[in-house]
Design an enzyme around this catalytic site. Structure first.
Site, PDB file in Angstrom:
ATOM      1  N   HIS A 158      23.078  42.534  33.498  1.00 50.01           N
ATOM      2  CA  HIS A 158      23.983  43.687  33.476  1.00 50.01           C
ATOM      3  C   HIS A 158      25.459  43.351  33.320  1.00 50.01           C
ATOM      4  O   HIS A 158      26.257  44.210  33.009  1.00 50.01           O
ATOM      5  CB  HIS A 158      23.807  44.537  34.747  1.00 50.01           C
ATOM      6  CG  HIS A 158      24.533  43.974  35.923  1.00 50.01           C
ATOM      7  ND1 HIS A 158      23.981  43.005  36.718  1.00 50.01           N
ATOM      8  CD2 HIS A 158      25.773  44.204  36.413  1.00 50.01           C
ATOM      9  CE1 HIS A 158      24.846  42.683  37.662  1.00 50.01           C
ATOM     10  NE2 HIS A 158      25.942  43.389  37.505  1.00 50.01           N
TER      11      HIS A 158
HETATM   12  C1  UD1 Z   1      29.357  47.106  38.503  1.00 57.25           C
HETATM   13  C2  UD1 Z   1      30.230  46.055  39.176  1.00 57.25           C
HETATM   14  C3  UD1 Z   1      29.459  44.776  39.401  1.00 57.25           C
HETATM   15  C4  UD1 Z   1      28.137  45.036  40.089  1.00 57.25           C
HETATM   16  C5  UD1 Z   1      27.380  46.086  39.285  1.00 57.25           C
HETATM   17  C6  UD1 Z   1      26.029  46.426  39.874  1.00 57.25           C
HETATM   18  C7  UD1 Z   1      32.609  46.214  38.643  1.00 57.25           C
HETATM   19  C8  UD1 Z   1      33.731  45.600  37.893  1.00 57.25           C
HETATM   20  N1  UD1 Z   1      31.387  45.720  38.369  1.00 57.25           N
HETATM   21  O1  UD1 Z   1      29.072  46.702  37.162  1.00 57.25           O
HETATM   22  O2  UD1 Z   1      30.235  43.911  40.229  1.00 57.25           O
HETATM   23  O3  UD1 Z   1      27.389  43.835  40.141  1.00 57.25           O
HETATM   24  O4  UD1 Z   1      28.179  47.266  39.235  1.00 57.25           O
HETATM   25  O5  UD1 Z   1      25.297  47.212  38.974  1.00 57.25           O
HETATM   26  O6  UD1 Z   1      32.833  47.079  39.458  1.00 57.25           O
HETATM   27  N2  UD1 Z   1      26.714  53.587  33.715  1.00 57.25           N
HETATM   28  C9  UD1 Z   1      25.780  54.572  33.486  1.00 57.25           C
HETATM   29  N3  UD1 Z   1      25.120  55.089  34.559  1.00 57.25           N
HETATM   30  C10 UD1 Z   1      25.379  54.676  35.843  1.00 57.25           C
HETATM   31  C11 UD1 Z   1      26.324  53.672  36.048  1.00 57.25           C
HETATM   32  C12 UD1 Z   1      26.979  53.126  34.975  1.00 57.25           C
HETATM   33  O7  UD1 Z   1      25.532  54.961  32.365  1.00 57.25           O
HETATM   34  O8  UD1 Z   1      24.784  55.195  36.789  1.00 57.25           O
HETATM   35  C13 UD1 Z   1      27.442  53.004  32.585  1.00 57.25           C
HETATM   36  C14 UD1 Z   1      28.947  53.149  32.728  1.00 57.25           C
HETATM   37  O9  UD1 Z   1      29.393  54.367  32.267  1.00 57.25           O
HETATM   38  C15 UD1 Z   1      29.445  51.978  31.924  1.00 57.25           C
HETATM   39  C16 UD1 Z   1      28.355  50.928  32.149  1.00 57.25           C
HETATM   40  O10 UD1 Z   1      27.184  51.634  32.555  1.00 57.25           O
HETATM   41  O11 UD1 Z   1      29.518  52.293  30.560  1.00 57.25           O
HETATM   42  C17 UD1 Z   1      28.755  49.901  33.152  1.00 57.25           C
HETATM   43  O12 UD1 Z   1      29.023  50.512  34.423  1.00 57.25           O
HETATM   44  P1  UD1 Z   1      30.220  50.035  35.340  1.00 57.25           P
HETATM   45  O13 UD1 Z   1      30.374  50.971  36.470  1.00 57.25           O
HETATM   46  O14 UD1 Z   1      31.409  49.722  34.497  1.00 57.25           O
HETATM   47  O15 UD1 Z   1      29.827  48.660  35.958  1.00 57.25           O
HETATM   48  P2  UD1 Z   1      28.512  47.787  36.104  1.00 57.25           P
HETATM   49  O16 UD1 Z   1      28.245  47.044  34.861  1.00 57.25           O
HETATM   50  O17 UD1 Z   1      27.382  48.551  36.709  1.00 57.25           O
END
Ligand code: UD1
Length: 344
Positions: A205
């Site tokens: 991820h």
């Molecule tokens: C975040 C944390 C990371 C942790 C991880 C666990 C930061 C910098 N990173 O990364 O430390 O290990 O969470 O999962 O805070 N998205 C969805 N649905 C969701 C959640 C996210 O579609 O329920 C999408 C977001 O819109 C984004 C992408 O997934 O485009 C990444 O989500 P983001 O919240 O940026 O961080 P993670 O990669 O989950």
């Protein structure tokens, strides 16, 4: 005593569940639960609150997406308002996400003492957003709860000694309870038509794994080669799904499933042969379930898993000799955290 807990991402729901139970068992602490909204999919958020019996958030900020600056900035504004309204005695943050940093920074500026669970972890890679988040959070925290001795030493090396406590790992507390629930409640192996001991488990991820198409493609190819024909169960994080779609990378050779809840993930950990992951939490959970892990990164914060021969980086060919790891504690890290907060 009033403690404001700030959570937002999946691993924080898991960690906060243990401490929240300990607060309730203690009885004299009022916990105000704030969900930033960083993880918003029901399967990555609501399900965890239900399955891990976490009280419904008192406040939900519904902030997610955008650049790191935008996300963190909007969270800061939202948390400022809540701290001013609720006037907590402590703000409690977990791990290393943007929600952690926002909670810590907001509290620091409003002169509310901060307690950081999972303090002192370092990858020594400042290009990781998580590393920036945890370094900054540690430097404004008053109580720093470390899961390992290496974490204590990392803080010491940065001149942080006051308020540092080695309490063990709250995720181990959660694992001990989760095993029973997983056996009783999870039907994931039946659903996937898999037997215990007949599959590998993989997750990807992080931005470093998914942003660059070449890295992501080589990771998927590596997984298939390493598993040597054994089926690989791959619960797909939304970031990985989006990246694969935009890079044109296929997961067809893997058994892909939507993100699963905690009992299902625990059941998969109990039944798998090995774990391949870029997640922090899963590296340790593999050890808690006595499964070898290969970490899909070039460094790890959980150095003791490598030293004890349960984990290796995908860039190194062999495991060290195997031994058990004592420093994660005996499953009472959360009680120690609550006791320390109440005493402070
Ligand atoms: C975040 C944390 C990371 C942790 C991880 C666990 C930061 C910098 N990173 O990364 O430390 O290990 O969470 O999962 O805070 N998205 C969805 N649905 C969701 C959640 C996210 O579609 O329920 C999408 C977001 O819109 C984004 C992408 O997934 O485009 C990444 O989500 P983001 O919240 O940026 O961080 P993670 O990669 O989950």
């Amino acid at each position: 005593m009033k403690v404001m807990t700030i959570v937002g991402a999946r691993p924080q729901f898991v960690k906060a569940s243990a401490v929240s139970h300990a607060f309730r068992a203690h009885g004299r602490v009022r916990e105000i639960m704030v969900h930033t909204g960083q993880h918003f999919d029901p399967a990555m958020s609501d399900l965890f609150f239900e399955e891990l019996d976490i009280p419904k958030p008192d406040h939900h900020l519904a902030i997610s997406g955008g650049t790191h600056g935008e996300m963190t900035g909007r969270m800061l504004a939202g948390i400022d308002t809540l701290i001013l309204a609720e006037k907590p005695d402590w703000v409690l943050v977990y791990g290393d996400t943007n929600s952690t940093l926002a909670g810590a920074l907001s509290a620091a500026k409003l002169h509310v003492p901060i307690a950081h669970v999972e303090a002192g972890l370092r990858s020594f890679n400042r290009r990781m957003p998580e590393e920036v988040n945890r370094v900054l959070t540690d430097h404004v925290s008053k109580l720093l709860f470390c899961p390992t001795r290496a974490a204590v030493a990392n803080l010491q090396a940065e001149g942080i000694e006051s308020g540092v406590m080695h309490v063990g790992d709250v995720m181990y507390d959660v694992t001990l309870k989760a095993r029973k629930t997983a056996i009783a409640r999870s039907a994931i192996l039946d659903r996937l038509g898999l037997q215990d001991g007949a599959f590998s488990l993989a997750t990807i991820h992080r931005a470093e794994s998914t942003d660059d198409p070449d890295v992501m493609r080589s990771m998927v190819a590596w997984l298939l080669k390493e598993a040597g024909g054994r089926p690989i169960v791959f619960p797909v994080h939304p970031r990985a799904r989006k990246a694969a779609e935009s890079h044109g990378i296929s997961f067809d050779s893997l058994i892909t499933i939507d993100p699963v809840g905690y009992p299902d993930m625990t059941r998969l950990l109990m039944g798998c042969v090995e774990v391949f992951t870029d997640s922090g939490g899963l590296q340790k959970e593999a050890y808690f379930h006595s499964k070898p892990c290969v970490t899909l990164r070039t460094e790890t914060e959980w150095v003791e898993t490598i030293d004890a021969g349960w984990n290796r980086l995908w860039t190194t060919p062999a495991y060290q000799p195997r031994r058990s790891i004592e420093e994660y504690g005996t499953g009472q890290a959360s009680e120690q955290i609550v006791a320390a907060l109440v005493k402070a």
